[in-house]
Design an enzyme around this catalytic site. Structure first.
Site, short mmCIF file in Angstrom:
data_model
loop_
_atom_site.label_atom_id
_atom_site.label_comp_id
_atom_site.label_asym_id
_atom_site.label_seq_id
_atom_site.Cartn_x
_atom_site.Cartn_y
_atom_site.Cartn_z
N LYS A 1 0.82 -1.21 0.00
CA LYS A 1 0.00 0.00 0.00
C LYS A 1 0.86 1.27 0.00
O LYS A 1 2.08 1.20 0.21
CB LYS A 1 -0.94 -0.03 1.21
CG LYS A 1 -1.92 -1.21 1.17
CD LYS A 1 -2.88 -1.18 2.35
CE LYS A 1 -3.88 -2.34 2.28
NZ LYS A 1 -4.85 -2.31 3.41
N TYR B 1 -12.61 -2.46 -3.24
CA TYR B 1 -13.08 -2.69 -1.86
C TYR B 1 -14.60 -2.56 -1.75
O TYR B 1 -15.12 -2.23 -0.68
CB TYR B 1 -12.41 -1.69 -0.91
CG TYR B 1 -10.95 -1.99 -0.64
CD1 TYR B 1 -10.58 -3.06 0.16
CD2 TYR B 1 -9.95 -1.19 -1.19
CE1 TYR B 1 -9.24 -3.34 0.41
CE2 TYR B 1 -8.60 -1.46 -0.93
CZ TYR B 1 -8.26 -2.53 -0.14
OH TYR B 1 -6.93 -2.80 0.11
N PHE C 1 -15.42 2.89 7.79
CA PHE C 1 -14.05 3.17 7.36
C PHE C 1 -13.89 3.22 5.84
O PHE C 1 -12.79 3.47 5.34
CB PHE C 1 -13.09 2.11 7.92
CG PHE C 1 -13.40 0.70 7.46
CD1 PHE C 1 -12.94 0.24 6.23
CD2 PHE C 1 -14.16 -0.15 8.25
CE1 PHE C 1 -13.22 -1.05 5.80
CE2 PHE C 1 -14.44 -1.45 7.83
CZ PHE C 1 -13.98 -1.90 6.60
N THR D 1 -1.26 -1.38 14.67
CA THR D 1 -0.93 -1.15 16.08
C THR D 1 -1.02 -2.45 16.87
O THR D 1 -0.13 -2.79 17.66
CB THR D 1 -1.86 -0.10 16.69
OG1 THR D 1 -1.77 1.12 15.93
CG2 THR D 1 -1.49 0.19 18.13
N ARG E 1 2.97 -6.06 8.69
CA ARG E 1 2.22 -4.90 9.15
C ARG E 1 2.83 -4.30 10.41
O ARG E 1 2.81 -3.08 10.59
CB ARG E 1 0.75 -5.28 9.38
CG ARG E 1 -0.02 -5.43 8.08
CD ARG E 1 -1.40 -5.98 8.27
NE ARG E 1 -2.16 -5.98 7.02
CZ ARG E 1 -3.11 -6.84 6.72
NH1 ARG E 1 -3.45 -7.79 7.59
NH2 ARG E 1 -3.74 -6.76 5.57
N ASN F 1 -2.07 0.06 6.94
CA ASN F 1 -1.45 -1.18 7.42
C ASN F 1 -0.53 -1.88 6.43
O ASN F 1 -0.38 -3.10 6.47
CB ASN F 1 -2.54 -2.14 7.89
CG ASN F 1 -3.53 -2.49 6.79
OD1 ASN F 1 -3.46 -1.97 5.69
ND2 ASN F 1 -4.47 -3.38 7.11
N HIS G 1 -2.02 -5.68 1.66
CA HIS G 1 -3.33 -6.33 1.53
C HIS G 1 -3.11 -7.76 1.05
O HIS G 1 -2.15 -8.05 0.34
CB HIS G 1 -4.20 -5.59 0.51
CG HIS G 1 -5.41 -6.37 0.06
ND1 HIS G 1 -6.61 -6.33 0.74
CD2 HIS G 1 -5.59 -7.23 -0.99
CE1 HIS G 1 -7.48 -7.12 0.13
NE2 HIS G 1 -6.90 -7.68 -0.92
N GLU H 1 -9.59 -10.64 -7.35
CA GLU H 1 -8.63 -9.56 -7.16
C GLU H 1 -7.46 -9.64 -8.14
O GLU H 1 -6.99 -8.61 -8.64
CB GLU H 1 -8.13 -9.57 -5.72
CG GLU H 1 -9.23 -9.21 -4.73
CD GLU H 1 -8.81 -9.35 -3.28
OE1 GLU H 1 -9.62 -9.03 -2.39
OE2 GLU H 1 -7.67 -9.79 -3.02
#
Length: 415
Positions: free
Chosen positions: A205, A244, A252, A289, A300, A310, A313, A324
Site C-alpha cells: 500500500k 473494496y 471506514f 498497532t 504490518r 497497514n 493487503h 482480485e
C-alpha cells in the site's frame, strides 16, 4: 474435516472431455461428474425444471448457474469419493460465482483446470460425425454452431481468469488420442507427488512502498514465488472503491478509498502451497498497532504506519484471489505480467512431427511408443541458500524441473 478435491475440465463441444475424464477416473480413482449427464438425468423426471433444462439444451444456451451448481453439490456431497472431475464446469463466470456461493475453501480444494483445446473446424467435424449415431438433439449443424458461439463468449473468459490464477493446464486434442491421453495423464501423476500450489494477490500500500525491496526479500525468504508484479500504479478513487466494494457503507470505507488512491502501490501475484493463508499470516493482524504487539515480526508490524494504514493487503479466500488478481492484472498488456504454467501445444506440422524424427523413425528423445521420455534429476540447495527456501514445496518445485535433449524446459504440472 477432509476436503473434497475437484478438477475442473473445460473444452469446446466435442473436444474429448468425456473420453479423457473416463480414463482419468478409472486410472486415478476420481468420480467423473458430467454436467451434461446430470442435466440429461434431471430431464427424465418430467418436472418443470426438466422442461426448462431441455429448452436450454435445444437452443444451445447455458442452464442457469444456480440449477447447475445445485445438481453438482448434491452429487458431490452424496458421493462415496473425495475426488471429482467436473466435466464441462464452470462454463461461465456466473457458474464460477455460484460455485463460490455454494462451497467454502474448507469444503472444496480446486486443484487445477484441465483445458482441452481443439480448433473450431475440427470440433464441428467431430460433432457432426457423432450426430450421425448419437441420437442427441444438440448434435445438429444449427445447434452445434450455437454451442460454439456460447463457448467462445461464456467459457473462454473463464479459462483466461483461471489461467491468471495459475490453475489452467492446456492440452491440445488435435494429435492422436493415445498421445493426448498420455499428456493428460502426466498432470494427474504430478498431482500425486506435489501438493497443488495456490496464487493470491498481495498489495503493497502507499504507506509502505518505500520498503518494497525489504518486503519482497521477506516474501521470497518465506518461500513465495512472485509470478506477477506491477509497480508504481496509482489507483483512482473509482479503482479503490471498486476493489473494496464489499466494504461499501462501512464507517471506514471512505477513509480506505482515500488512502488507497493517495499514492503509488505495488501489485503482486504470489504463488505457494497454501499461499492465501500463508500470506495473510505473514502480513499479520489487520490493525498495524495490534500487530506490533501480537505479531511483532509480521509485515504490518514492521512497516504499517498506524492502525488502518497497514502496509499490505492479501486475498482472504480462493474466490477473492480469483477476483482480485483479475482486477489488478486485467488491463491491456498486463495479463502477460502473470506467469502461467507451461502448456502443451500442437506443432505446426501436426502430431507426427511431435513424436518422430525427420526420417519418420522414433526420435531418441522419445520412447518406442512415441511419448517423451520421463526423466528425474537431483537438485541440491547449497549452504547459505537453503535457509532462504523454507517449505518442502520449494524443493519439490525446483527438483521437478528438467530439460530434455533439445534444451526445452519441462515443468511439473502442479508447480
Amino acid at each position: 474435516m477432509e476436503r473434497n478435491e475437484v478438477v475442473f475440465v473445460l473444452g469446446g463441444p466435442g473436444s474429448g472431455k468425456g473420453t479423457h475424464c473416463a480414463r482419468i477416473a478409472a486410472e486415478f480413482g476420481y468420480t467423473h461428474l458430467s454436467t451434461g449427464d446430470l442435466l440429461r438425468e434431471e430431464q427424465k423426471k418430467e418436472s418443470e425444471l426438466a422442461t426448462k433444462i431441455a429448452e436450454c439444451i435445444r437452443d444451445g444456451q447455458l442452464v442457469p448457474s444456480s440449477t447447475m451448481v445445485a445438481l453438482l453439490k448434491e452429487a458431490i456431497l452424496n458421493g462415496d469419493s473425495k475426488r471429482f472431475l467436473l466435466d464441462g464446469f464452470p462454463r461461465s463466470k456466473d457458474n464460477l460465482e455460484a460455485w463460490f456461493d455454494a462451497f467454502s475453501d474448507e469444503e472444496i480444494q480446486v486443484s487445477f483446470t484441465l483445458f482441452l483445446h481443439c480448433p473450431k473446424e475440427e470440433l464441428k467435424k467431430r460433432l457432426l460425425e457423432r450426430g450421425e449415431t448419437s441420437g442427441r438433439a444438440d448434435d445438429n449443424v444449427e445447434t452445434v454452431l450455437k454451442r460454439f458461439d456460447t463457448f467462445e463468449k461464456e467459457s473462454l473468459p473463464v479459462v483466461e481468469e483461471l489461467r491468471r490464477l495459475g490453475m489452467v493446464r492446456k492440452v491440445s486434442t488435435v494429435p492422436a488420442r493415445e498421445l493426448v491421453a498420455h499428456r493428460v495423464r502426466r498432470y494427474f501423476k504430478g498431482c500425486r507427488l506435489v501438493d497443488p500450489v495456490e496464487r493470491t494477490l498481495a498489495l503493497i500500500k502507499p504507506d509502505a512502498t518505500g520498503n518494497t525491496n525489504e518486503i519482497l526479500n521477506r516474501v521470497e525468504q518465506e518461500g513465495f514465488v512472485v509470478v506477477g508484479k506491477i509497480e508504481g500504479r496509482v489507483w483512482s478513487q473509482q479503482d479503490a472503491a471498486t476493489f473494496y466494494s464489499e466494504h461499501s457503507g462501512k464507517a471506514f470505507f471512505d477513509t480506505l478509498v482515500d488512502f488507497m488512491s493517495s499514492g503509488p502501490i505495488v501489485q503482486l501475484c504470489l504463488e505457494k502451497v497454501g499461499a492465501i493463508k500463508a500470506w495473510r499470516e505473514l502480513a499479520g493482524p489487520t490493525n498495524s498497532t495490534d500487530a506490533k504487539t501480537l505479531e511483532p515480526s509480521s509485515i504490518r508490524a514492521l512497516y504499517g504506519t498506524c492502525g488502518t494504514k497497514n502496509a499490505v493487503h492479501g486475498s482472504d479466500s480462493f474466490a477473492s484471489a480469483l477476483r482480485e488478481i483479475n482486477f489488478c492484472f486485467d488491463q491491456a498488456g498486463e495479463a502477460a505480467a502473470v506467469v502461467a504454467p507451461a502448456e502443451e501445444t500442437a506443432p505446426a506440422g501436426g502430431a507426427e512431427q511431435n513424436i518422430n524424427g525427420r526420417d519418420g523413425s522414433v526420435d531418441g528423445g522419445y520412447n518406442e511408443d512415441g511419448f517423451a521420455k520421463e526423466e528425474r534429476t537431483l537438485a541440491l540447495l547449497k549452504p547459505g541458500i537453503s535457509e532462504l527456501h523454507s517449505g518442502e514445496e520449494r524443493l519439490a518445485k525446483h527438483s521437478l524441473k528438467s530439460r530434455n535433449k533439445f534444451g526445452h524446459e519441462e515443468r511439473s504440472s502442479c508447480t
